[in-house]
Design an enzyme around this catalytic site. Structure first.
Site, PDB file in Angstrom:
ATOM      1  N   GLY A 193      18.550   0.402  -9.022  1.00 17.63           N
ATOM      2  CA  GLY A 193      19.066  -0.166  -7.775  1.00 17.63           C
ATOM      3  C   GLY A 193      20.517   0.208  -7.591  1.00 17.63           C
ATOM      4  O   GLY A 193      21.341  -0.631  -7.226  1.00 17.63           O
ATOM      5  N   VAL A 214      11.058   0.698  -9.035  1.00 14.37           N
ATOM      6  CA  VAL A 214      11.003   0.141 -10.391  1.00 14.37           C
ATOM      7  C   VAL A 214       9.967  -0.969 -10.549  1.00 14.37           C
ATOM      8  O   VAL A 214       9.805  -1.498 -11.661  1.00 14.37           O
ATOM      9  CB  VAL A 214      12.382  -0.377 -10.874  1.00 14.37           C
ATOM     10  CG1 VAL A 214      13.368   0.761 -11.003  1.00 14.37           C
ATOM     11  CG2 VAL A 214      12.899  -1.479  -9.964  1.00 14.37           C
ATOM     12  N   ASN A 253      19.503  -3.553 -12.866  1.00 17.17           N
ATOM     13  CA  ASN A 253      20.152  -4.238 -11.751  1.00 17.17           C
ATOM     14  C   ASN A 253      19.229  -4.498 -10.573  1.00 17.17           C
ATOM     15  O   ASN A 253      19.452  -5.440  -9.817  1.00 17.17           O
ATOM     16  CB  ASN A 253      21.342  -3.385 -11.293  1.00 17.17           C
ATOM     17  CG  ASN A 253      21.858  -3.806  -9.944  1.00 17.17           C
ATOM     18  OD1 ASN A 253      22.484  -4.857  -9.827  1.00 17.17           O
ATOM     19  ND2 ASN A 253      21.591  -3.017  -8.916  1.00 17.17           N
ATOM     20  N   ARG A 300      23.254   1.024  -3.710  1.00 18.46           N
ATOM     21  CA  ARG A 300      23.977   0.075  -2.862  1.00 18.46           C
ATOM     22  C   ARG A 300      24.335  -1.179  -3.658  1.00 18.46           C
ATOM     23  O   ARG A 300      23.882  -1.363  -4.775  1.00 18.46           O
ATOM     24  CB  ARG A 300      23.096  -0.335  -1.674  1.00 18.46           C
ATOM     25  CG  ARG A 300      22.724   0.814  -0.777  1.00 18.46           C
ATOM     26  CD  ARG A 300      21.728   0.338   0.281  1.00 18.46           C
ATOM     27  NE  ARG A 300      20.499  -0.173  -0.326  1.00 18.46           N
ATOM     28  CZ  ARG A 300      19.612  -0.946   0.305  1.00 18.46           C
ATOM     29  NH1 ARG A 300      19.824  -1.305   1.543  1.00 18.46           N
ATOM     30  NH2 ARG A 300      18.519  -1.353  -0.307  1.00 18.46           N
ATOM     31  N   ILE A 357      26.318 -13.134  -3.340  1.00 14.18           N
ATOM     32  CA  ILE A 357      27.102 -11.970  -2.902  1.00 14.18           C
ATOM     33  C   ILE A 357      26.401 -11.404  -1.668  1.00 14.18           C
ATOM     34  O   ILE A 357      25.173 -11.298  -1.648  1.00 14.18           O
ATOM     35  CB  ILE A 357      27.168 -10.891  -4.009  1.00 14.18           C
ATOM     36  CG1 ILE A 357      27.853 -11.449  -5.261  1.00 14.18           C
ATOM     37  CG2 ILE A 357      27.914  -9.650  -3.507  1.00 14.18           C
ATOM     38  CD1 ILE A 357      27.951 -10.477  -6.425  1.00 14.18           C
ATOM     39  N   SER A 385      21.203 -13.844 -12.417  1.00  7.36           N
ATOM     40  CA  SER A 385      21.688 -14.564 -11.239  1.00  7.36           C
ATOM     41  C   SER A 385      22.071 -15.963 -11.680  1.00  7.36           C
ATOM     42  O   SER A 385      21.605 -16.448 -12.716  1.00  7.36           O
ATOM     43  CB  SER A 385      20.561 -14.647 -10.212  1.00  7.36           C
ATOM     44  OG  SER A 385      20.823 -15.669  -9.259  1.00  7.36           O
ATOM     45  N   TYR A 426      11.776 -16.087  -7.552  1.00 11.17           N
ATOM     46  CA  TYR A 426      13.099 -15.572  -7.922  1.00 11.17           C
ATOM     47  C   TYR A 426      13.683 -16.360  -9.103  1.00 11.17           C
ATOM     48  O   TYR A 426      14.105 -15.784 -10.106  1.00 11.17           O
ATOM     49  CB  TYR A 426      14.034 -15.654  -6.712  1.00 11.17           C
ATOM     50  CG  TYR A 426      15.350 -14.939  -6.896  1.00 11.17           C
ATOM     51  CD1 TYR A 426      15.453 -13.567  -6.674  1.00 11.17           C
ATOM     52  CD2 TYR A 426      16.494 -15.614  -7.297  1.00 11.17           C
ATOM     53  CE1 TYR A 426      16.650 -12.904  -6.837  1.00 11.17           C
ATOM     54  CE2 TYR A 426      17.700 -14.959  -7.465  1.00 11.17           C
ATOM     55  CZ  TYR A 426      17.771 -13.608  -7.233  1.00 11.17           C
ATOM     56  OH  TYR A 426      18.957 -12.946  -7.412  1.00 11.17           O
TER      57      TYR A 426
END
Lengths: 259, 259
Positions: A13, A63, A89, A16, A188, A142, A155
Site C-alpha cells: 500500500g 495483497v 501497511n 499513497r 489520519i 491502528s 476492522y
C-alpha cells in the site's frame, strides 16, 4: 549518511497515504524501496512524483491475494538482491455495519486485507531475514487495534489480531536480530479514510466531518494525526538503533489511547 | 544541519549512563545541553569527556530535593536563554524489600527521586514552555511502570505513577505545542544497575547474574537494552517533527511488556 544506507525495504500500500510517507522517509535515509499497490497507474504516478530513480521500484498487486503477497516479497529480493525491512501497511475497512448485518463478503475481505496479508508477507519475508540474521518488520495497525468503534467489527477485530500476531512473531525471532513491531496511528485523513471513513460515518448516522471530529476529540492534540507522524517512528524502528525495540504496539495517536 | 539545531535541553542525572547517552546524542544533533547530577566532580569529568565546549553546561542537582530540581530548570533558562526539552531521567531506589518490611525511609526516598522529581521538573518546565507554546517533556519510566517484581514496590509504584502523570500532563498541554511522553526501558546495564542491584538480588535470594536474567529472559531479544537504544527514542520524541506524538508510553524493552 542515512540511517538506512544499504537497506532494502518493501512497503505494501505504498503509492499513497501512510505507506507513501514511509517509502519517502526510507528513501531519504538511504534505503532502496519497493512500493506495492493495486493500481499500476497510481504506481507510475508515485514513481514519477517521488523521483528516486533506481532506488524506488513499483510492483503492482492486490495483497488480499496470498500469491500476490508471497510474490511481492520474492520479487523484492529478485529486484534488489535482499529484503531487510517489511512494512505491512495496506489495510482498511469498508461496508461498515453492525455485526448482525455484517456480510461474509466484507468480513472475509477485511480479514485478508488487515490480518492475512501481514501474515503472508511476514512469513515469506522471515525466510530471507532468518538466514541473514537481520530484519525489521513493521505492521501498520491502528488505535482500533487497542480500542473500539461500533459498526467496524471487521476492522477492529483484524487490527486486534494483527497486534497479537506482532507480539508472537517478535518472541519467535527476537534472538535472531529481527524485530517485529506494530504502529497504532490515530485518525489520519488518507485516501482510505476518505472512502472507508465516509462509509463508517454513514453507518453511524454521522456527517463525515463529525466522524473525523469524533476521532480527534479524545486525543490530547485535538486534531487528526498526519502520515509523517507514522513515518518518523517507522524510520526509528527500521534503523540500527531500533534493534532493542520489538513486540511493541506503539501509539502514534496524539495521546488518545491511554494504554 | 542537526535535528535539534537551536534547541536547549536539560537532563537530570546525565553525567553517566542513559542520561549521558541522551546528552551526547542531543549535542551531536546541534542542541545546547545542561548536564546535571549530584556530584560536581562527575559533572566536570562528563563535560571534559564530552568535549562539547560552550554547548554543554553542568548544574549540580540532587533530584530528591525540590528546590534543587526547580533551580536546575530555572538555571537552564538563565544560562542558555530558554528551555525547549526537559528529560526527567533521574530515578532509582535505596533498597528493596517486601511491602511488609518496606521502611518509610526507603519508600519516601523512592517517591522523591522518581515521581516527585518528575512532577517538580515538569511543573517548573511548563511555566517556561506554556508561554512560548512549544516544548518537549520526556519522563524516564521503566517496563516496571507496567509490570511488577516482588520486593520492588517502591520502584514499581513510582514508575506506574509517572506513566499516569505523563498522560494527564499530555492532555493538559496537548493543544499548546507541548508534548509529554514517557520512555519505558527494559533492563539496561547502567551504573545504577551495578550500584543497587547487588543488594536487590540478595533480597530476592538470587545472584546478580540470575537477577539480570530475570529481567532479560521475558524479553523477545533475550538481552539487556542499551543506553543508545533509549537515546535514539529520546531524540526522535524531541524533534519538531514529533509534534503529534504525545501521551505515549514508548517501550524500549525488547518485547518484554505485552501491552
Amino acid at each position: 549518511m542515512g540511517e538506512l544506507d544499504g537497506r532494502v525495504a518493501c512497503v505494501t500500500g505504498g503509492t499513497r497515504g501512510i505507506g507513501r510517507a514511509i517509502a519517502e522517509a526510507f528513501l531519504a535515509e538511504g534505503a532502496k524501496v519497493v512500493i506495492n499497490g493495486r493500481s499500476p497507474e497510481k504506481g507510475e504516478q508515485a514513481i514519477s512524483e517521488i523521483e528516486a530513480g533506481e532506488n524506488l521500484h513499483f510492483i503492482s498487486g492486490d495483497v488480499t491475494d496470498q500469491a500476490v503477497c508471497e510474490g511481492l516479497v520474492d520479487q523484492t529480493v529478485e529486484h534488489f538482491g535482499k529484503i531487510d525491512i517489511m512494512v505491512n501497511n495496506a489495510g482498511g475497512g469498508g461496508d461498515a455495519a453492525p455485526l448482525v448485518d455484517m456480510s461474509d463478503e466484507i468480513w472475509n475481505f477485511v480479514l485478508n486485507w488487515n490480518l492475512n496479508h501481514p501474515m503472508w508477507c511476514m512469513r515469506r519475508a522471515l525466510k530471507y531475514m532468518i538466514p541473514q540474521e537481520w530484519g525489521r518488520i513493521i505492521n501498520i495497525s491502528s488505535m482500533y487495534g487497542k480500542t473500539v468503534i461500533p459498526t467496524n467489527s471487521h476492522y477492529v477485530t483484524t487490527k486486534h489480531g494483527l497486534n497479537g500476531l506482532t507480539k508472537v512473531v517478535a518472541h519467535e525471532v527476537g534472538a535472531m536480530g529481527i524485530t517485529v513491531n506494530a504502529l497504532c496511528p490515530g485518525g489520519i485523513l488518507t485516501d482510505v479514510m476518505n472512502t472507508d471513513g465516509r462509509v463508517a460515518a454513514e453507518a453511524l448516522g454521522m456527517e463525515f466531518q463529525e466522524f473525523l471530529d469524533m476521532m480527534a476529540a479524545p486525543s490530547a492534540i485535538k486534531r487528526l494525526n498526519e502520515v509523517e507522524d507514522v513515518s518518523l517512528v517507522a524510520v526509528l524502528l527500521a534503523s540500527e538503533a531500533g534493534a532493542g525495540i520489538s513486540g511493541s504496539l506503539i501509539n502514534v495517536d496524539g495521546g488518545q489511547v491511554p494504554y | 544541519m542537526g535535528k535539534l539545531e537551536g534547541k536547549v535541553a536539560v537532563i537530570t542525572a546525565s553525567t553517566r549512563s542513559i542520561g549521558r547517552a541522551i546528552a551526547e546524542i542531543y549535542l551531536s544533533e546541534g542542541a545546547k545541553v545542561v548536564v546535571s547530577g549530584r556530584s560536581a566532580e562527575k559533572g566536570e569529568q562528563a563535560l571534559a569527556e564530552m568535549d562539547a565546549g560552550e554547548n554543554a553546561h553542568f548544574i549540580a542537582c540532587d533530584a530528591v530535593n525540590q528546590s534543587e530540581v526547580e533551580a536546575l530548570i530555572d538555571g537552564t533558562v538563565e544560562h542558555f536563554g530558554k528551555l525547549d526539552i526537559v528529560v526527567l531521567n533521574a530515578g532509582g531506589i535505596m533498597g528493596a524489600a517486601p511491602v511488609a518490611e518496606m521502611t518509610d525511609e526507603v519508600w519516601n526516598h523512592a517517591l522523591d527521586i522518581n515521581l516527585n522529581h518528575t512532577f517538580w521538573g515538569m511543573r517548573k518546565a511548563l511555566a517556561h514552555m506554556i508561554p512560548q507554546e512549544s516544548g518537549r517533556i520526556i519522563a524516564m519510566s521503566s517496563m516496571e511502570g507496567k509490570l511488577a517484581k516482588a520486593t520492588l514496590s517502591n520502584y514499581t509504584s513510582n514508575k506506574h505513577a509517572i506513566n499516569g502523570l505523563v498522560k494527564v500532563a499530555a492532555h493538559e498541554v496537548g493543544t499548546l505545542g507541548i508534548t509529554v511522553n514517557a520512555i519505558l526501558p527494559g533492563l539496561v546495564l547502567t551504573d545504577m544497575f551495578y550500584e543497587s542491584m547487588p543488594a536487590t538480588a540478595e533480597t530476592m535470594g538470587v545472584t546478580l547474574e540470575e537477577a539480570a536474567d530475570m529481567f532479560t529472559q521475558p524479553a523477545a531479544i533475550k538481552r539487556p537494552n542499551t543506553v543508545e537504544e533509549v537515546a535514539a527514542v529520546a531524540l526522535m520524541l524531541s524533534r519538531d517533527e514529533a509534534r503529534n506524538i504525545t501521551g505515549c508510553l514508548f517501550p524500549v524493552d525488547g518485547g518484554t511488556m505485552p501491552y
